[in-house]
Design an enzyme around this catalytic site. Structure first.
Site, PDB file in Angstrom:
ATOM      1  N   GLY A  51       6.937 -12.193  27.396  1.00 36.49           N
ATOM      2  CA  GLY A  51       6.260 -10.942  27.062  1.00 36.49           C
ATOM      3  C   GLY A  51       4.892 -11.186  26.490  1.00 36.49           C
ATOM      4  CD  GLU A  52       0.088 -11.275  28.393  1.00 44.38           C
ATOM      5  OE1 GLU A  52      -0.736 -10.348  28.452  1.00 44.38           O
ATOM      6  OE2 GLU A  52       0.232 -12.162  29.249  1.00 44.38           O
ATOM      7  N   GLY A  53       1.818  -9.208  23.919  1.00 52.18           N
ATOM      8  CA  GLY A  53       1.458  -8.103  23.041  1.00 52.18           C
ATOM      9  C   GLY A  53      -0.044  -8.057  22.896  1.00 52.18           C
ATOM     10  CE  LYS A  57       0.360 -17.994  27.585  1.00 52.52           C
ATOM     11  NZ  LYS A  57      -0.691 -18.777  27.817  1.00 52.52           N
ATOM     12  CB  VAL A  58       6.456 -14.626  23.610  1.00 51.32           C
ATOM     13  CG1 VAL A  58       7.697 -15.389  23.198  1.00 51.32           C
ATOM     14  CG2 VAL A  58       5.763 -14.049  22.383  1.00 51.32           C
ATOM     15  CE  LYS A  77       2.938 -13.624  18.563  1.00 49.70           C
ATOM     16  NZ  LYS A  77       3.431 -12.530  17.717  1.00 49.70           N
ATOM     17  CG  ASP A 168       2.755  -4.041  15.260  1.00 53.04           C
ATOM     18  OD1 ASP A 168       2.755  -2.859  15.652  1.00 53.04           O
ATOM     19  OD2 ASP A 168       2.416  -5.001  15.969  1.00 53.04           O
TER      20      ASP A 168
HETATM   21  P1  ADP Z   1       2.346  -9.737  19.908  1.00 54.00           P
HETATM   22  O1  ADP Z   1       2.049 -10.201  18.516  1.00 54.00           O
HETATM   23  O2  ADP Z   1       1.273 -10.166  20.841  1.00 54.00           O
HETATM   24  O3  ADP Z   1       2.665  -8.266  19.981  1.00 54.00           O
HETATM   25  P2  ADP Z   1       5.176 -10.334  20.131  1.00 54.00           P
HETATM   26  O4  ADP Z   1       5.628 -11.331  19.109  1.00 54.00           O
HETATM   27  O5  ADP Z   1       5.477  -8.895  19.851  1.00 54.00           O
HETATM   28  O6  ADP Z   1       3.625 -10.555  20.431  1.00 54.00           O
HETATM   29  O7  ADP Z   1       5.820 -10.738  21.528  1.00 54.00           O
HETATM   30  C1  ADP Z   1       5.499 -10.034  22.719  1.00 54.00           C
HETATM   31  C2  ADP Z   1       6.763  -9.798  23.555  1.00 54.00           C
HETATM   32  O8  ADP Z   1       7.405 -11.039  23.883  1.00 54.00           O
HETATM   33  C3  ADP Z   1       7.834  -8.967  22.849  1.00 54.00           C
HETATM   34  O9  ADP Z   1       7.637  -7.590  23.025  1.00 54.00           O
HETATM   35  C4  ADP Z   1       9.108  -9.464  23.529  1.00 54.00           C
HETATM   36  O10 ADP Z   1       9.311  -8.767  24.751  1.00 54.00           O
HETATM   37  C5  ADP Z   1       8.817 -10.918  23.842  1.00 54.00           C
HETATM   38  N1  ADP Z   1       9.355 -11.812  22.784  1.00 54.00           N
HETATM   39  C6  ADP Z   1       8.751 -12.114  21.620  1.00 54.00           C
HETATM   40  N2  ADP Z   1       9.470 -12.978  20.881  1.00 54.00           N
HETATM   41  C7  ADP Z   1      10.584 -13.248  21.592  1.00 54.00           C
HETATM   42  C8  ADP Z   1      11.757 -14.075  21.349  1.00 54.00           C
HETATM   43  N3  ADP Z   1      11.884 -14.801  20.229  1.00 54.00           N
HETATM   44  N4  ADP Z   1      12.726 -14.098  22.300  1.00 54.00           N
HETATM   45  C9  ADP Z   1      12.578 -13.368  23.434  1.00 54.00           C
HETATM   46  N5  ADP Z   1      11.523 -12.573  23.707  1.00 54.00           N
HETATM   47  C10 ADP Z   1      10.531 -12.502  22.814  1.00 54.00           C
HETATM   48 MG    MG Z   2       4.272  -7.204  19.422  1.00 54.92          MG
END
Ligand code: ADP
Ligand code: MG
Length: 317
Positions: A51-53, A57-58, A77, A168
């Site tokens: 995923g990406e926010g 990106k994760v 991440k 958040d």
């Molecule tokens: P950002 O700070 O850019 O918003 P996030 O930490 O919210 O990043 O991660 C972005 C997305 O990645 C999340 O919405 C989720 O879908 C996925 N994700 C994040 N952490 C995990 C994890 N530990 N296991 C599985 N998916 C994850």
């Molecule tokens: Mg996020």
């Protein structure tokens, strides 16, 4: 005498090394003491994007020092390249915060990797609630949604007890471990509040998730623990609507504001909230909506607390 002269010739730096090496009282570290929170890049294999926010990106990776695919799966991440300059310190702050948190409803920190400080955390297999709920509407009962809500509140209550505000909280930042368990993730915007202040002032408003924000966050850039309660109310609204994008907080608020107003959006949002207007009641469950309204009191000090929310939500189960 000859030895002393030789050592003299080695110079200060190598002398130190030499003495260390030959000092019998200093034993080499046994391999078991190797820091398990330092992950070596060469043992990390990427499987796929998770995923990406806004900032990061994760990716799903396997950490496999033995090279036989028996290593564990982890979520890694890293910051988006274009965000690295400005956000570099944010990720290391996120790491420091997550390191100190131990709760069953908060994503578990595992370690770091490389100079760019990638954050290694446990892999939460079912992704975020925002991805999960629309696809599992049929097998997710109202009771399950309420149980998720209680778990989020428990994680938030713990976070508050450590004097952190999340800033958040939203369905996109809650991860699904299995059908019964959720965990709060994404501590990128989390701030420690000094005990005497009780709020945090935002300087950079660029990436503010405005539709989850309480009025005091929008108008005065002040964040209290009670501002997280407001965001929880919006998250609860998302859960009850199964994160249906046609009913999302942003869609609804923009509808209420009336079309788009670009730069004026936040101003109009504030005006509307000040007039006491709130997100509408999702179909059914008037009791849950009543709780949302208690999260959305205009005055932070009059909002319900996470502890009280846990009690009330548990009573509905
Ligand atoms: P950002 O700070 O850019 O918003 P996030 O930490 O919210 O990043 O991660 C972005 C997305 O990645 C999340 O919405 C989720 O879908 C996925 N994700 C994040 N952490 C995990 C994890 N530990 N296991 C599985 N998916 C994850
Ligand atoms: Mg996020």
């Amino acid at each position: 005498r000859a030895i002393v002269r030789d050592i003299d010739m080695l110079g200060e730096k190598s002398l130190l090394t030499k003495i260390t090496i030959f000092n019998p009282s200093i034993k080499p570290k046994p391999t078991a003491e190797v820091d398990p929170t330092i992950f070596e890049k060469r043992f990390l294999t990427k499987y796929r994007a998770l995923g990406e926010g806004h900032f990061g990106k994760v990716e799903l990776c396997r950490y496999d020092p033995r090279g036989d695919k028996t290593g564990e799966l982890v979520a890694v991440k890293s910051l988006k390249p274009e965000k690295q300059e400005e956000q570099g310190t944010n990720l290391s702050r996120e790491i420091d915060i997550l390191k100190a948190l131990f709760h069953e409803n908060i994503v578990r920190y595992k370690g770091i990797c490389g100079q760019a400080y990638k954050l290694i955390m446990e892999y939460v297999p079912l992704g975020s609630l925002k991805d999960y709920l629309p696809r599992h509407k049929k097998d997710t009962s109202l009771a399950t949604l309420l149980s998720y809500s209680v778990q989020i509140c428990k994680g938030m209550e713990y976070l508050g007890s450590k004097n952190y505000i999340h800033r958040d909280l939203a369905a996109r930042n809650v991860l699904v471990e299995n059908e019964r368990t959720v965990k709060i993730g994404d501590f990128g915007l989390t701030k420690c509040i000094k005990d005497n202040e009780g709020y945090y002032t935002v300087k950079d408003e660029n990436d503010s998730p405005v539709f989850w924000y309480a009025p005091e966050c929008l108008t005065q850039c002040k964040f209290y623990l009670a501002s997280d309660v407001w965001s929880f109310g919006v998250t609860l609204y998302e859960l009850i609507t199964y994160c249906d994008s046609s009913k999302s907080p942003m869609t609804c608020f923009l509808d209420m504001i009336g079309s788009t107003h670009g730069q004026m959006t936040v101003m109009r949002l504030v005006k509307m909230l000040n007039e006491g207007r709130r997100l509408p009641q999702p179909d059914g469950c008037p009791e849950v909506y009543e709780l949302m309204r208690k999260c959305w009191d205009q005055k932070p000090e009059r909002r319900i607390t996470f502890t009280a929310l846990i009690k009330e939500l548990s009573n509905m189960l």
